[in-house]
Enzyme design. Structure first.
Site, PDB file in Angstrom:
ATOM      1  N   ARG A  63      -6.654   6.095  -6.336  1.00 18.26           N
ATOM      2  CA  ARG A  63      -7.522   7.247  -6.628  1.00 18.26           C
ATOM      3  C   ARG A  63      -6.845   8.240  -7.566  1.00 18.26           C
ATOM      4  O   ARG A  63      -7.515   8.978  -8.296  1.00 18.26           O
ATOM      5  CB  ARG A  63      -7.994   7.892  -5.319  1.00 18.26           C
ATOM      6  CG  ARG A  63      -8.923   6.966  -4.533  1.00 18.26           C
ATOM      7  CD  ARG A  63      -9.380   7.577  -3.223  1.00 18.26           C
ATOM      8  NE  ARG A  63      -8.327   7.676  -2.243  1.00 18.26           N
ATOM      9  CZ  ARG A  63      -8.019   6.748  -1.336  1.00 18.26           C
ATOM     10  NH1 ARG A  63      -8.708   5.628  -1.300  1.00 18.26           N
ATOM     11  NH2 ARG A  63      -7.042   6.942  -0.484  1.00 18.26           N
ATOM     12  N   GLU A 100       3.368   5.524   8.053  1.00 18.11           N
ATOM     13  CA  GLU A 100       3.364   5.870   9.484  1.00 18.11           C
ATOM     14  C   GLU A 100       4.099   4.778  10.280  1.00 18.11           C
ATOM     15  O   GLU A 100       4.897   5.054  11.156  1.00 18.11           O
ATOM     16  CB  GLU A 100       1.920   6.013   9.949  1.00 18.11           C
ATOM     17  CG  GLU A 100       1.818   6.844  11.190  1.00 18.11           C
ATOM     18  CD  GLU A 100       0.369   7.116  11.557  1.00 18.11           C
ATOM     19  OE1 GLU A 100      -0.506   6.895  10.706  1.00 18.11           O
ATOM     20  OE2 GLU A 100       0.147   7.526  12.700  1.00 18.11           O
TER      21      GLU A 100
HETATM   22  P1  AMP Z   1       1.095  10.323   2.554  1.00 16.83           P
HETATM   23  O1  AMP Z   1       2.097   9.438   1.888  1.00 16.83           O
HETATM   24  O2  AMP Z   1       1.200  10.310   4.066  1.00 16.83           O
HETATM   25  O3  AMP Z   1       1.094  11.728   2.006  1.00 16.83           O
HETATM   26  O4  AMP Z   1      -0.345   9.699   2.282  1.00 16.83           O
HETATM   27  C1  AMP Z   1      -0.987   9.920   1.061  1.00 16.83           C
HETATM   28  C2  AMP Z   1      -1.689   8.690   0.550  1.00 16.83           C
HETATM   29  O5  AMP Z   1      -2.443   8.043   1.570  1.00 16.83           O
HETATM   30  C3  AMP Z   1      -2.655   9.080  -0.544  1.00 16.83           C
HETATM   31  O6  AMP Z   1      -2.606   8.102  -1.585  1.00 16.83           O
HETATM   32  C4  AMP Z   1      -3.997   9.122   0.153  1.00 16.83           C
HETATM   33  O7  AMP Z   1      -5.006   8.637  -0.695  1.00 16.83           O
HETATM   34  C5  AMP Z   1      -3.841   8.262   1.410  1.00 16.83           C
HETATM   35  N1  AMP Z   1      -4.306   8.935   2.640  1.00 16.83           N
HETATM   36  C6  AMP Z   1      -3.541   9.365   3.685  1.00 16.83           C
HETATM   37  N2  AMP Z   1      -4.279   9.924   4.659  1.00 16.83           N
HETATM   38  C7  AMP Z   1      -5.557   9.887   4.214  1.00 16.83           C
HETATM   39  C8  AMP Z   1      -6.822  10.345   4.757  1.00 16.83           C
HETATM   40  N3  AMP Z   1      -6.910  10.966   5.967  1.00 16.83           N
HETATM   41  N4  AMP Z   1      -7.945  10.142   4.021  1.00 16.83           N
HETATM   42  C9  AMP Z   1      -7.876   9.524   2.813  1.00 16.83           C
HETATM   43  N5  AMP Z   1      -6.744   9.079   2.261  1.00 16.83           N
HETATM   44  C10 AMP Z   1      -5.584   9.251   2.932  1.00 16.83           C
END
Ligand code: AMP
Length: 180
Positions: A63, A100
């Site tokens: 995205r 996670e």
């Molecule tokens: P992080 O590495 O935990 O910051 O996760 C960010 C990535 O995971 C981004 O590329 C987001 O598009 C996706 N992502 C994580 N959580 C969500 C969520 N609740 N809704 C949509 N996309 C998410």
């Protein structure tokens, strides 16, 4: 909330329990399909960077490609794709980042940015900040100056903004949602 924030927040669809129970997936396809919301989101994202002579916008698969491509066009900058491992055809730099559960890897072409170039990092959402932290490390590895990182959505409860700020990266987000 300003009226722009309100409009953007209203254009993002929430899908409960996707991809697994307890997660609320923030679906930006509804924002992208709303011409005014898409325009406003990109205008808001680029606004503070217009006078900075940014060389490249780096977008995180997938995205971040859509938003980052539009930002790069509007800033008359180049675009750099940051991809999941194994997708890029030329020589790459690679970094592992935490999910996670477990780890994954992202890559960028080794010659995507020249040393000293000013780069803005872009993705749709920051949660734990693990993905964006990996992207900042990749960009710095090849000598980029990461001027700022921007996201349409912040999930502040997950601490991603603080994680990036601890690396010395300015973070900008347009709307925030509580929870996961
Ligand atoms: P992080 O590495 O935990 O910051 O996760 C960010 C990535 O995971 C981004 O590329 C987001 O598009 C996706 N992502 C994580 N959580 C969500 C969520 N609740 N809704 C949509 N996309 C998410």
């Amino acid at each position: 909330m300003t009226s722009v924030e309100h409009r953007l927040a209203a254009s993002i669809r929430a899908i409960p329990d996707y991809p697994k129970p307890g997660i609320i997936f923030r679906d930006i396809t509804t924002l992208l399909g709303d011409a005014k919301a898409f325009r406003q989101a990109v205008d808001e994202l680029v606004r503070p960077y217009q006078s900075l002579s940014v060389h490249q916008v780096a977008g995180i698969e997938a995205r971040g490609f859509i938003l980052g491509g539009a930002m790069a066009h509007q800033l008359s900058a180049g675009f750099v794709p940051i991809r999941k491992k194994g997708k890029l055809p030329h020589a790459t730099v690679r970094v592992a980042y935490s999910l996670e559960y477990g780890v994954d890897e992202i890559e960028m072409h080794v010659d995507a940015v020249r040393p000293g170039e000013k780069v803005i990092l872009c993705d749709d959402l920051i949660a734990t900040g693990g993905t964006a932290e990996g992207a900042v490390k990749l960009l710095r590895k090849i000598g980029a100056e990461v001027v700022s990182a921007c996201f349409v959505i912040d999930l502040p409860d997950l601490g991603g903004r603080k994680r990036l700020e601890a690396l010395g990266v300015e973070v900008r987000t347009l709307v925030a949602f509580e929870g996961h």
